[in-house]
Design a protein around this motif. Structure first.
Motif, PDB file in Angstrom:
ATOM      1  N   GLU A   1      89.953  73.232  -6.840  1.00  0.00           N
ATOM      2  CA  GLU A   1      90.017  72.720  -8.206  1.00  0.00           C
ATOM      3  C   GLU A   1      89.066  71.551  -8.386  1.00  0.00           C
ATOM      4  OE1 GLU A   1      94.437  73.419  -6.946  1.00  0.00           O
ATOM      5  OE2 GLU A   1      92.608  72.556  -6.086  1.00  0.00           O
ATOM      6  N   SER A   2      88.689  71.327  -9.643  1.00  0.00           N
ATOM      7  CA  SER A   2      87.898  70.158 -10.014  1.00  0.00           C
ATOM      8  C   SER A   2      88.109  69.880 -11.491  1.00  0.00           C
ATOM      9  CB  SER A   2      86.410  70.376  -9.714  1.00  0.00           C
ATOM     10  OG  SER A   2      85.906  71.462 -10.467  1.00  0.00           O
ATOM     11  N   GLY A   3      87.675  68.716 -11.931  1.00  0.00           N
ATOM     12  CA  GLY A   3      87.720  68.389 -13.347  1.00  0.00           C
ATOM     13  C   GLY A   3      88.774  67.391 -13.758  1.00  0.00           C
ATOM     14  N   GLY A   4      89.678  67.036 -12.856  1.00  0.00           N
ATOM     15  CA  GLY A   4      90.689  66.055 -13.201  1.00  0.00           C
ATOM     16  C   GLY A   4      90.071  64.694 -13.466  1.00  0.00           C
TER      17      GLY A   4
ATOM     18  N   SER B   1      88.625  73.260 -13.539  1.00  0.00           N
ATOM     19  CA  SER B   1      88.028  74.467 -12.970  1.00  0.00           C
ATOM     20  C   SER B   1      88.709  74.811 -11.659  1.00  0.00           C
ATOM     21  CB  SER B   1      86.532  74.265 -12.711  1.00  0.00           C
ATOM     22  OG  SER B   1      85.842  73.964 -13.895  1.00  0.00           O
ATOM     23  N   CYS B   2      88.762  76.094 -11.370  1.00  0.00           N
ATOM     24  CA  CYS B   2      89.310  76.588 -10.101  1.00  0.00           C
ATOM     25  C   CYS B   2      88.366  77.657  -9.585  1.00  0.00           C
ATOM     26  CB  CYS B   2      90.708  77.156 -10.309  1.00  0.00           C
ATOM     27  SG  CYS B   2      91.375  78.018  -8.871  1.00  0.00           S
ATOM     28  N   ALA B   3      87.604  77.316  -8.572  1.00  0.00           N
ATOM     29  CA  ALA B   3      86.646  78.260  -8.000  1.00  0.00           C
ATOM     30  C   ALA B   3      87.282  78.980  -6.829  1.00  0.00           C
ATOM     31  CB  ALA B   3      85.395  77.513  -7.552  1.00  0.00           C
TER      32      ALA B   3
ATOM     33  N   ARG C   1      94.144  72.443  -3.482  1.00  0.00           N
ATOM     34  CA  ARG C   1      94.657  71.129  -3.063  1.00  0.00           C
ATOM     35  C   ARG C   1      95.024  70.246  -4.242  1.00  0.00           C
ATOM     36  NH1 ARG C   1      92.699  69.733   2.569  1.00  0.00           N
ATOM     37  NH2 ARG C   1      91.831  71.682   3.366  1.00  0.00           N
ATOM     38  N   GLY C   2      94.614  70.623  -5.438  1.00  0.00           N
ATOM     39  CA  GLY C   2      94.999  69.881  -6.624  1.00  0.00           C
ATOM     40  C   GLY C   2      93.919  68.953  -7.150  1.00  0.00           C
ATOM     41  N   THR C   3      94.037  68.663  -8.451  1.00  0.00           N
ATOM     42  CA  THR C   3      93.157  67.708  -9.113  1.00  0.00           C
ATOM     43  C   THR C   3      94.026  66.877 -10.051  1.00  0.00           C
ATOM     44  OG1 THR C   3      91.082  67.465 -10.366  1.00  0.00           O
ATOM     45  CG2 THR C   3      92.504  69.318 -10.984  1.00  0.00           C
ATOM     46  N   GLN C   4      93.829  65.562 -10.048  1.00  0.00           N
ATOM     47  CA  GLN C   4      94.715  64.644 -10.758  1.00  0.00           C
ATOM     48  C   GLN C   4      94.295  64.466 -12.209  1.00  0.00           C
ATOM     49  OE1 GLN C   4      97.556  62.997  -9.553  1.00  0.00           O
ATOM     50  NE2 GLN C   4      97.845  62.315 -11.664  1.00  0.00           N
TER      51      GLN C   4
END
Length: 123
Positions: A6-9, A21-23, A115-118
């Motif tokens: 994930e990214s973008g938090g 986003s979730c690649a 793993r998560g994004t905050q």
């Protein structure tokens, strides 16, 4: 190698927007039940949105209906979550997850997790 990343938090003010986003690395997102979960401190993990592209189905929790939109980009093998009109109660760690069909938007059913994004929303 992580299957989902994930990214973008970010930290935003109430009323703002974000796109998560979730690649996926090896699984093909269009053929899997893909979901976004979130977990705030002291609370249970909850499903907020899901998408199963080849099956033509989506899922949204009542708390985010009309504000969040799940989508996916097949060539990029990536799932997205557009978060609009954010509220402080949307603050949480957001996780991407994948389950092979049939789709059941319950956390224990999902096989792969990122793993998560905050996401932090201030008032």
């Amino acid at each position: 190698q992580d299957q989902l990343v994930e990214s973008g938090g970010d930290s935003v003010q109430a009323g703002g927007s974000l796109r998560l986003s979730c690649a996926a690395s090896t699984l093909t997102v269009s053929y899997w039940c893909m979901a976004w979960f979130r977990q705030a401190p002291g609370k249970e993990r909850e499903a907020v949105a899901g998408i199963y592209t080849v099956g033509g189905s989506t899922y949204y929790a009542d708390s985010v209906q009309g504000r969040f939109t799940a989508s996916e980009d097949s060539p990029k093998n990536t799932m997205y979550l557009q978060l609009n009109s954010l509220k402080p109660e949307d603050s949480a760690m957001y996780y991407c997850a994948a389950k092979f069909p049939p789709c059941n938007w319950s956390a224990p059913e999902f096989t792969y997790w990122g793993r998560g994004t905050q996401v932090t929303v201030s008032s």
